[in-house]
Design a protein around this motif. Structure first.
Motif, PDB file in Angstrom:
ATOM      1  N   ALA A 640       0.747  -0.842   0.113  1.00 16.66           N
ATOM      2  CA  ALA A 640       0.159   0.006  -0.055  1.00 16.66           C
ATOM      3  C   ALA A 640       1.002   1.142   0.138  1.00 16.66           C
ATOM      4  O   ALA A 640       0.491   2.311  -0.541  1.00 16.66           O
ATOM      5  N   MET A 641       1.804   0.950   0.770  1.00 14.77           N
ATOM      6  CA  MET A 641       2.794   2.408   1.407  1.00 14.77           C
ATOM      7  C   MET A 641       3.738   2.350  -0.430  1.00 14.77           C
ATOM      8  O   MET A 641       4.061   3.632  -0.457  1.00 14.77           O
ATOM      9  N   SER A 642       4.070   1.666  -1.205  1.00 10.35           N
ATOM     10  CA  SER A 642       4.969   1.398  -2.455  1.00 10.35           C
ATOM     11  C   SER A 642       3.934   2.469  -3.075  1.00 10.35           C
ATOM     12  O   SER A 642       3.914   3.373  -4.016  1.00 10.35           O
ATOM     13  N   ARG A 643       2.623   1.733  -3.135  1.00  7.73           N
ATOM     14  CA  ARG A 643       1.700   3.063  -4.415  1.00  7.73           C
ATOM     15  C   ARG A 643       1.261   4.254  -3.732  1.00  7.73           C
ATOM     16  O   ARG A 643       1.587   4.488  -4.892  1.00  7.73           O
ATOM     17  N   LEU A 644       1.357   4.723  -2.226  1.00  8.19           N
ATOM     18  CA  LEU A 644       1.455   6.140  -2.337  1.00  8.19           C
ATOM     19  C   LEU A 644       2.299   6.792  -2.280  1.00  8.19           C
ATOM     20  O   LEU A 644       1.753   7.886  -3.119  1.00  8.19           O
ATOM     21  N   TYR A 645       3.590   6.013  -2.720  1.00  6.77           N
ATOM     22  CA  TYR A 645       5.125   6.623  -2.544  1.00  6.77           C
ATOM     23  C   TYR A 645       4.423   6.676  -4.248  1.00  6.77           C
ATOM     24  O   TYR A 645       5.149   8.034  -4.711  1.00  6.77           O
ATOM     25  N   ARG A 646       4.665   6.576  -4.843  1.00  4.39           N
ATOM     26  CA  ARG A 646       5.128   6.591  -6.248  1.00  4.39           C
ATOM     27  C   ARG A 646       3.847   7.443  -6.912  1.00  4.39           C
ATOM     28  O   ARG A 646       3.821   8.505  -7.859  1.00  4.39           O
ATOM     29  N   ARG A 647       2.821   7.506  -6.417  1.00  2.04           N
ATOM     30  CA  ARG A 647       1.518   8.194  -6.781  1.00  2.04           C
ATOM     31  C   ARG A 647       1.399   9.478  -6.676  1.00  2.04           C
ATOM     32  O   ARG A 647       1.685  10.484  -7.286  1.00  2.04           O
ATOM     33  N   LEU A 648       2.724   9.810  -5.516  1.00  2.02           N
ATOM     34  CA  LEU A 648       2.717  10.815  -5.116  1.00  2.02           C
ATOM     35  C   LEU A 648       3.688  11.152  -5.586  1.00  2.02           C
ATOM     36  O   LEU A 648       3.631  12.600  -6.729  1.00  2.02           O
TER      37      LEU A 648
END
Length: 708
Positions: A640-648
């Motif tokens: 989940a945090m990997s996806r959020l990081y790349r969205r950011l």
């Protein structure tokens, strides 16, 4: 490759690249001068370097001592044999001469670097207070006190008795032919026996003689101690005692000492550590030998055989190394160590605090003793109110106790100071963390983030990169949810001539740096001056301060019980946030603010709060309830945090002023992501961006107020 690395690798003028030759003006004479300088500064052995073609061996070692003395560096123990042979200057005499020179120049004791100060105190017994007293006594002897031999009279004549470890070696400082007859006649039978056991040019274990006799011979200047470190040795760092917190320098060897300090774990052999840090094996051995000599490290056992590791390791190899890292790494910043030291909470707590600050971590092996001291502090706080602001320190100590107790109940836990990781290269930091830890947790708020090469390579309950502390993350959240205070992000070099229309109704403002840290809370009439001053050096974020705003916190992970207690407006905003972000396993705090009956999103901070007891207790309880430290939850959180990081990162790429990606143009984005991860710094905006409370837009002209 630079000049220093070429010299230390013994590359001759004909072998060095043209780019390095340009650094010395394409001059062989300048190159040879640099060879001499670098070899002296790095205390390279004469016979193993090119410097032997430039200077006599005896003169070379004299220059090394002079350079170490002039810069108040450590005695060069790794070349003690050569130093004693050519200069006859022992470690004790070296520090006595250093103290005399400092007093003559009326230097402060704080001028001594940390490790030099510790070694000097260990041998001479002269610490800060003794130095000040000695300086005052010398000054009291009249106007010519520093021109006569009066300083030497105040200095000790013999070193303090040193108790060597059983594995240390004894080496003759002088040969049999150099031993004065009178000195030989004054030796006791045990000392004569010990002297006879040490042959010229050889080193023998301390255990082959009486320890007392060996120490006595050392005090008389007849022998010195060698502290051997083998490639397979394993050492650990207990809580520091006797560390002198003076100052650190940019000396390359001192920097290596700190890099090795934070990497020692009581499980990794010396050769493995050398490969992990990509440092010269001999230099790492020397650094660890210094720790053991100063009493900062203890040899555990001979280590396992060396593991093979390529020069550049890919993430899959790093994952394999991390199999044994079944521990939690709890990341804190320097404020925790400072609070523990400044609070004067307990004499026995201070060595742990100094260890956290100077070594950079407290290992699980030392955690039980640390927790016991924290319990004593917490009990003392309950029994007696100390007042004078001390309650704040006791409160932080109590919160830290509860947090570490919770983590230790789940897995073996190390506490790591994030600034010490910043001293490592990002590749080295990642290898170290992946080798030792299964999951990381960080405190919030924090002044730093974990400087890993790939923020999504290791599960982290906290901010996965510096981007999450930057203004970009706030703007990202505001645009996603359509909620937030009026916000302006200005690029470096921007000139703010007048306030934009959406800020003109406010009287006070908050100005932040690109790393998210606050610069100022300033008035309306000061904003232009302050903003333009800081814009010369960095982008800034400007937000109005709402005088009647009321802040509310929602702790993450959020559970049904907490939702049922929220007012409708806050629940509606939380629902909107959760619609856009994957937060079931996130740990942190959502801050909302009510302004004129309207609920706005202010910020989201990931990590375990260490300054608010209620939030800390709620989060720890929910982590236990949802079993967030179990393997499945950890894996889900990492994804989940990997996806959020790349969205950011994609959001930053689209809004920092660079041309939009366009359909199918992913190659450039991937290169941008890679560059961002490499530098571990958020991209600076190239245009002014603002959020008006509903949507994000570019500020095309700050003078245009027609839309007011």
């Amino acid at each position: 490759m630079n000049v220093t690395s070429c010299i230390l690798n013994n590359m001759r003028w004909e072998e060095i690249p043209d780019s390095v030759k340009m650094m010395v003006g394409n001059s062989k004479e300048m190159w040879l001068a640099r060879v001499r300088k670098e070899c002296v500064e790095n205390c390279v052995r004469w016979q193993h370097s090119m410097v032997k073609e430039l200077i006599k061996e005896s003169d070379y070692y004299v220059q090394i001592l002079e350079n170490q003395m002039a810069h108040l560096k450590l005695y060069p123990y790794h070349i003690a044999e050569e130093i004693m042979r050519f200069t006859k200057v022992s470690d004790f005499q070296f520090y006595v001469d250093m103290l005399e020179s400092m007093i003559k120049q009326e230097k402060s004791y704080d001028a001594l670097p940390n490790f030099s100060a510790r070694d000097c105190t260990r041998l001479t017994g002269i610490g800060r207070n003794q130095y000040i007293d000695m300086m005052n006594r010398c000054r009291g002897k009249g106007w010519s006190w520093n021109k006569k031999n009066q300083i030497r009279e105040e200095l000790p004549k013999r070193p303090l008795p040193i108790i060597p470890e059983c594995w240390w070696l004894v080496v003759r400082a002088i040969s049999v032919s150099e031993l004065p007859k009178s000195k030989g006649q004054d030796l006791s039978p045990d000392e004569i026996s010990a002297w006879a056991a040490v042959k010229d040019g050889t080193a023998v274990p301390v255990t082959t003689m009486s320890t007392g006799a060996a120490v006595s011979l050392y005090q008389q200047g007849l022998v010195y101690f060698a502290v051997p470190i083998d490639d397979n040795d394993i050492v650990s760092v207990p809580p520091l005692r006797g560390f002198v917190m003076n100052r650190s320098t940019d000396d390359s060897f001192e920097q290596l000492l700190y890099r090795v300090f934070v990497s020692l774990d009581g499980k990794t052999s010396v050769s493995q550590l050398s490969e992990l840090l990509h440092e010269n094996l001999e230099n790492v051995r020397h650094a660890i030998s210094i720790y053991c000599r100063l009493g900062f490290a203890k040899k555990v056992t001979p280590g396992p055989t060396n593991f093979e590791q390529s020069e550049e390791m890919d993430p899959s190899q790093l994952e394999q190394i991390s199999i044994d890292g079944n521990r939690i790494g709890f990341i804190v910043d320097k404020t925790i160590a400072a609070l523990l030291m400044m609070g004067n909470l307990s004499p026995e707590l201070k060595p742990h605090a100094v260890t956290l600050y100077e070594v950079g971590k407290l290992t699980a092996d030392d955690m039980s003793g640390f927790l016991e001291e924290l319990r004593k502090v917490a009990q003392g706080a309950e029994e007696d109110s100390h007042g004078l602001g001390a309650d704040e320190y006791f409160e932080h100590a109590s919160i830290l106790l509860e947090t570490l107790s919770f983590l230790m109940a789940n897995k073996s836990t190390d506490m790591i100071r994030c600034e010490s990781l910043g001293a490592l290269s990002r590749d080295t930091c990642q290898r170290l963390l992946l080798k030792n830890y299964q999951v990381l947790l960080s405190m919030t708020p924090t002044t730093e983030t974990v400087p890993v090469r790939e923020p999504d390579s290791l599960p982290l309950y906290g901010a996965p990169s510096a981007h999450f502390h930057s203004p970009w993350f706030r703007l990202f959240l505001y645009e996603l949810t359509g909620s937030g205070p009026t916000t302006l992000l200005l690029p470096m070099g921007y000139r703010l001539e007048t306030l934009p229309h959406f800020l003109q109704d406010h009287t006070h403002f908050l100005v932040c740096r690109m790393d998210g840290s606050h610069l100022h809370e300033i008035r309306y009439d000061q904003l232009l001056t302050v903003a333009n001053h800081h814009l010369l050096k960095s982008p800034i974020l400007v937000q109005p301060i709402y005088p009647n705003a009321v802040q509310h916190t929602i702790e993450l992970p959020c559970v049904d019980e907490s939702r049922s207690n929220l007012p409708p407006a806050q629940l509606a905003l939380l629902t909107e946030i959760e619609k856009h972000l994957e937060l079931p396993t996130a740990v942190g705090v959502i801050t909302l603010m009510t302004v004129n009956s309207c609920v706005l999103l202010h910020s989201i901070e990931f990590g375990i709060p260490m300054h608010k007891r209620k939030s800390n207790e709620l989060i720890l309880r929910r982590m236990a309830q949802l079993k967030l430290l179990e393997e499945t939850a950890v894996a889900n959180h990492k994804s989940a945090m990997s996806r959020l990081y790349r969205r950011l990162l994609r959001f930053i790429d689209e809004h920092c002023g660079i041309e939009s990606l366009g359909e199918g143009n992913t190659h450039r984005f991937l290169r941008h992501v890679e560059a961002e991860a490499l530098h571990h710094k958020p991209a600076h905006p190239s245009v002014a961006v603002y959020f008006d409370g509903i949507a994000l837009d570019c500020l095309s002209d700050p003078l245009d107020n027609d839309n007011a």
